[in-house]
Design a protein around this motif. Structure first.
Motif, short mmCIF file in Angstrom:
data_model
loop_
_atom_site.label_atom_id
_atom_site.label_comp_id
_atom_site.label_asym_id
_atom_site.label_seq_id
_atom_site.Cartn_x
_atom_site.Cartn_y
_atom_site.Cartn_z
N ASN A 314 8.23 55.25 77.65
CA ASN A 314 8.06 55.74 76.28
C ASN A 314 6.62 56.16 76.00
O ASN A 314 6.37 57.12 75.26
N LEU A 315 5.66 55.45 76.60
CA LEU A 315 4.26 55.86 76.46
C LEU A 315 4.02 57.20 77.16
O LEU A 315 3.25 58.04 76.67
N VAL A 316 4.66 57.40 78.29
CA VAL A 316 4.56 58.69 78.98
C VAL A 316 5.09 59.80 78.09
O VAL A 316 4.47 60.87 77.93
N ALA A 317 6.26 59.55 77.48
CA ALA A 317 6.88 60.57 76.62
C ALA A 317 6.02 60.88 75.40
O ALA A 317 5.98 62.02 74.93
N LEU A 318 5.30 59.88 74.90
CA LEU A 318 4.45 60.09 73.72
C LEU A 318 3.24 60.96 74.03
O LEU A 318 2.72 61.68 73.17
N GLY A 319 2.76 60.89 75.27
CA GLY A 319 1.57 61.66 75.64
C GLY A 319 0.28 60.97 75.20
O GLY A 319 0.30 59.87 74.64
N PRO A 320 -0.86 61.61 75.41
CA PRO A 320 -2.15 61.01 75.06
C PRO A 320 -2.33 60.87 73.54
O PRO A 320 -1.68 61.57 72.76
N ILE A 321 -3.23 59.98 73.15
CA ILE A 321 -3.58 59.84 71.74
C ILE A 321 -4.56 60.95 71.37
O ILE A 321 -5.48 61.28 72.13
N ALA A 322 -4.38 61.50 70.19
CA ALA A 322 -5.21 62.64 69.75
C ALA A 322 -6.51 62.16 69.12
O ALA A 322 -6.74 62.30 67.91
N THR A 397 10.75 39.47 77.37
CA THR A 397 9.62 39.87 76.52
C THR A 397 8.73 40.85 77.26
O THR A 397 8.53 40.73 78.47
N ALA A 398 8.18 41.81 76.53
CA ALA A 398 7.23 42.76 77.13
C ALA A 398 6.21 43.19 76.09
O ALA A 398 6.46 43.10 74.89
N GLN A 399 5.07 43.65 76.59
CA GLN A 399 4.02 44.12 75.69
C GLN A 399 3.27 45.30 76.31
O GLN A 399 3.26 45.46 77.53
N CYS A 400 2.66 46.08 75.45
CA CYS A 400 1.81 47.18 75.91
C CYS A 400 0.44 47.04 75.26
O CYS A 400 0.22 46.18 74.39
N TRP A 401 -0.46 47.89 75.67
CA TRP A 401 -1.82 47.92 75.13
C TRP A 401 -2.16 49.36 74.76
O TRP A 401 -1.72 50.30 75.44
N THR A 402 -2.94 49.55 73.71
CA THR A 402 -3.42 50.89 73.38
C THR A 402 -4.92 50.83 73.08
O THR A 402 -5.44 49.79 72.66
N PRO A 403 -5.63 51.96 73.31
CA PRO A 403 -7.11 51.94 73.32
C PRO A 403 -7.74 51.98 71.93
O PRO A 403 -8.25 53.02 71.49
N HIS A 431 -0.01 54.51 67.61
CA HIS A 431 0.54 54.86 68.91
C HIS A 431 1.35 53.69 69.48
O HIS A 431 2.45 53.90 70.02
N ALA A 432 0.81 52.48 69.36
CA ALA A 432 1.54 51.30 69.82
C ALA A 432 2.85 51.15 69.05
O ALA A 432 3.90 50.82 69.63
N ALA A 433 2.79 51.37 67.74
CA ALA A 433 3.99 51.26 66.92
C ALA A 433 5.07 52.23 67.40
O ALA A 433 6.26 51.88 67.47
N LYS A 434 4.67 53.44 67.75
CA LYS A 434 5.64 54.43 68.23
C LYS A 434 6.28 53.98 69.54
O LYS A 434 7.50 54.11 69.72
N ALA A 435 5.46 53.46 70.45
CA ALA A 435 5.99 53.01 71.74
C ALA A 435 6.94 51.83 71.57
O ALA A 435 8.00 51.77 72.21
N LEU A 436 6.58 50.89 70.70
CA LEU A 436 7.43 49.73 70.46
C LEU A 436 8.74 50.13 69.80
O LEU A 436 9.82 49.65 70.18
N ALA A 437 8.66 50.99 68.79
CA ALA A 437 9.88 51.41 68.09
C ALA A 437 10.81 52.17 69.04
O ALA A 437 12.03 51.97 69.03
#
Length: 484
Positions: A314-322, A397-403, A431-437
């Protein structure tokens, strides 16, 4: 993956971002310590209620813990939120120099003002989507207090609040973007309280029995123990009571707090028993008494590669943060407060150069991570601890990180607090919210993913039943009587 649905979730999160950024900044302002997060907890709970969630407050014996729920039926997807700050971490926002807002005050040195709100946005966006499209499933938001040294989630697990949850998702601010599968350490915390006999340190020193001497001897003994414990274990201490400030008085009391970490809880308990022996030996040498008081504990994290892979995709699909030029400029000013070693260590530790987006990394000079780290598809060692670990033993359970932070930033530093209200941090939170949702939606609409996550969890926990490391008679902030 339903790309239209994911796009709709992302658009909903972008639309709500301004209002929820205000909530995050307010929590940054409150900067409340573990189990004292009254304003932060109330603000988050109200946001849930305003968005149609039914909220239960004061769960698991913690006044600031709460659960919000929306939707109905299976599966039940949990989003974990934190909102506690750290003592002594006061810092002005938006500047690149160490300057506390108030000496000795609190501050969000781990970014939990962002963490709690990012998970909140994900939960609300997903619940709205289910309602709009009349889809089955339950979305829960867990308001988890006291992550910093309080193990709030562990108390919630002990109370059975996750027993019916199908999966749990969370995230954390970081200097990198991506999923990093880690085996965090189990941790136990004990106070060692020594009791001696006061005396005049010059006229009658022979009549005194120094509790401070006992603490110092214990610390020396544990330092020798470090040579003879498993390599991946960690032991740290802080003298929390030196017995007073008068050098001409033999200290009648003294206290030291120990954190004992190991890859698994059984190893941590075994190492704690050895530390106990050192404490009793120090008491014997000084003819003092020692009381060993349990404080709190968290179990090691159990990674779930099936869930982590879904998050990564899902992070790949979202692409980089602007990020824009202002974001880069502020991160650059923060990065100038780090040594070259700190920056290179951050790049190496988080494998920032191994990037999914080939044009994201050019020459290593970019102060914010503009890309997405590659996901290895396997777990590796991380020396920290978190009460997310206890949740992972009762549900996948899983988690991600965003910069949210400049590359080189370490948690629990003034630089984290200074960046906690920045536009870049707000973008990372959304961005994290989008990946989690999106991952929550994947779990709700892709039975095979949910089945794979559960199968992996069952395989890893087979023959290893979860045992809560916090005794039943200990409540948050409470103590356990002396151990035998």
């Amino acid at each position: 993956m339903d790309r239209d649905a994911v796009a709709a979730l992302s658009a909903a999160i972008e639309a709500m971002a301004p209002d929820f950024t205000t909530i995050s900044d307010s929590i940054w302002d409150f900067a409340e310590l573990k189990f004292e997060e009254q304003q932060s907890s109330a603000l988050l709970a109200k946001a849930l209620e305003d968005n149609g969630f039914a909220v239960r407050r004061g769960v698991a014996g913690m006044e600031t813990a709460f659960i919000g729920e929306a939707g109905s039926g299976a599966p039940i997807i949990a989003f974990l939120g934190e909102f506690d700050a750290l003592a002594g971490m006061s810092q002005l926002a938006g500047i690149a120099e160490a300057k506390p807002a108030a000496d000795g005050a609190t501050g969000h040195g781990c970014g939990h003002n962002l963490l709690g709100v990012g998970s909140l946005m994900a939960a609300i966006a997903l619940a709205r989507h289910l309602k709009t499209h009349n889809l089955p499933g339950t979305v829960r938001y867990y308001g988890c207090p006291g992550e910093e040294g309080g193990s709030g989630k562990t108390f919630m697990v002990r109370a059975g609040l996750f027993d019916d949850v199908d999966t749990a998702l969370t995230w954390h601010p970081a200097p990198f973007n991506g999923v990093r599968s880690t085996n965090n350490l189990a941790v136990l915390e004990y106070f060692y309280r020594f009791k001696g006999i006061a005396a005049h340190a010059a006229n009658a020193a022979h009549l005194g029995r120094s509790a401070l001497d006992a603490v110092e001897l214990m610390n020396v003994g544990v330092n020798f123990l470090r040579e003879h414990m498993p390599q991946d274990c960690r032991v740290h201490y802080a003298i929390t009571d030196a017995g007073g400030k008068a050098a001409n008085v033999v200290q009648a009391k003294a206290e030291v707090l120990y954190l004992i970490r190991a890859p698994e809880m059984a190893q941590a308990l075994a190492l704690a028993a050895r530390v106990d022996k050192v404490a009793r030996g120090a008491a014997m040498m000084t003819e003092t008494e020692v009381e060993i008081v349990f404080d709190t504990a968290s179990t090691n994290l159990l990674p779930n590669l099936a869930l982590e892979t879904a998050l990564h995709n899902n992070l790949v699909a979202l692409g980089p943060i602007a990020f824009d030029e202002r974001d880069i400029a502020f991160a650059q000013s923060i990065q100038q407060t780090f040594t070259d070693e700190a920056i290179s260590s951050s790049i190496r530790l988080y494998r920032i150069k191994d990037d999914v987006f080939s044009n994201a990394w050019i020459d290593g000079s970019t102060p914010l991570h503009l890309g997405l780290r590659a996901f290895e598809g396997e777990s590796h060692f991380r020396a920290g601890s978190t009460d997310v670990g206890d949740v992972s033993w009762v549900t996948p359970t899983a988690q991600c990180w965003t910069p949210a932070w400049a590359i080189g930033t370490n948690p629990h530093t003034w630089q984290v607090v200074a960046q906690g209200r920045s536009p870049a941090a707000h973008k990372a939170m959304a961005h994290a919210a989008k990946a989690l949702a999106a991952t929550g939606l994947s779990l709700l609409t892709t039975p095979d993913l949910l089945a794979a996550a559960k199968a992996e969890w069952r395989e890893k926990t087979e023959g290893k039943p979860y045992v809560c490391p916090i005794p039943a008679d200990v409540m948050p902030g409470g103590k356990l009587p002396q151990r035998a």
